[in-house]
Design a protein around this motif. Sequence first.
Motif, mmCIF file in Angstrom:
data_model
loop_
_atom_site.group_PDB
_atom_site.id
_atom_site.type_symbol
_atom_site.label_atom_id
_atom_site.label_comp_id
_atom_site.label_asym_id
_atom_site.label_seq_id
_atom_site.Cartn_x
_atom_site.Cartn_y
_atom_site.Cartn_z
ATOM 1 N N GLU A 1 -6.758 15.531 44.667
ATOM 2 C CA GLU A 1 -6.246 15.028 43.350
ATOM 3 C C GLU A 1 -6.173 16.533 42.593
ATOM 4 O OE1 GLU A 1 -8.071 13.071 39.387
ATOM 5 O OE2 GLU A 1 -9.051 13.085 41.325
ATOM 6 N N THR B 1 5.309 20.734 38.637
ATOM 7 C CA THR B 1 4.054 20.123 38.900
ATOM 8 C C THR B 1 3.723 18.798 38.414
ATOM 9 O OG1 THR B 1 2.781 21.050 37.014
ATOM 10 C CG2 THR B 1 2.977 22.336 39.121
ATOM 11 N N GLU C 1 -10.317 24.919 42.141
ATOM 12 C CA GLU C 1 -9.099 24.721 41.185
ATOM 13 C C GLU C 1 -8.217 25.693 40.946
ATOM 14 O OE1 GLU C 1 -11.236 21.368 38.191
ATOM 15 O OE2 GLU C 1 -11.779 23.542 37.933
ATOM 16 N N ALA D 1 1.219 15.298 37.997
ATOM 17 C CA ALA D 1 -0.570 14.909 37.944
ATOM 18 C C ALA D 1 -1.079 14.030 39.014
ATOM 19 C CB ALA D 1 -0.929 14.367 36.565
ATOM 20 N N SER E 1 -2.604 17.927 41.027
ATOM 21 C CA SER E 1 -2.231 18.468 39.552
ATOM 22 C C SER E 1 -1.662 19.748 39.676
ATOM 23 C CB SER E 1 -3.551 18.565 38.688
ATOM 24 O OG SER E 1 -4.074 17.271 38.861
#
Length: 232
Positions: free
Chosen positions: A183, A214, A126, A216, A187
């Motif tokens: 995914e 950005t 992340e 989602a 994001s």
Amino acid sequence: MQTMDVNSLTPAGVLVSPAAGRNAGPILKVLRAHLPARGRVLEIAAGSGEHAVAFAAALPGLDWTPSDPSAEARASIAARADAANLPNLRLPLAVDMLDAATWPDHPVQAIVCINMVHISPWAATEGLMMLAGGSLPPGGLLALYGPYREADSPLAPSNAAFDASLKSRDPAWGLRDRDAIAEAAGSAGLALTLRIQMPANNLMLLFRRRPGRTCAGLPEVGRQDEQTEARP
């Protein structure tokens, strides 16, 4: 953050990774086709430094900056860089995906990350996506290499055994799901544009920074084994 798999250490303090020796050629072939001819590249979790030297030597138009959170790895990278004496290979940075304060604040044209996401906590992936989303220009490349789980493909026995071994060493480690990575990238404003099958049941996943803010979601990209990249 720990990101290095088992490496041997020479008396001179230089790390040696057999995997880096095997996969440098196939990875370079992909990078040569998709990296810009010129610009600044940041390598995340550069480990022994073998990839950094090989890629900087083969791609002289690029300014290559390796990084690793491990002091032992950075010492190995610095020793290799000193021996190689390449004008476009920088000294390693202490960049840690779990510590945003260590992230460089200058823009880069591309980010390369090899064999990190399965040997680090999910939060490191992340962090990588957030760093890429904030550092890359529109169309800038994030290249990931390693073994991944895919919902539409059975896991190779060797990868299943590797996954079990990683989790036995640290429950936070393990092969990541390709769709979950896509995914997380979406994001942060990145689009998965190409999936390339690599030797030994590994993949190259290429992401491009989307223009504008950005978002989602991530568009349906399907399976792309061909060497033609769909730009966002």
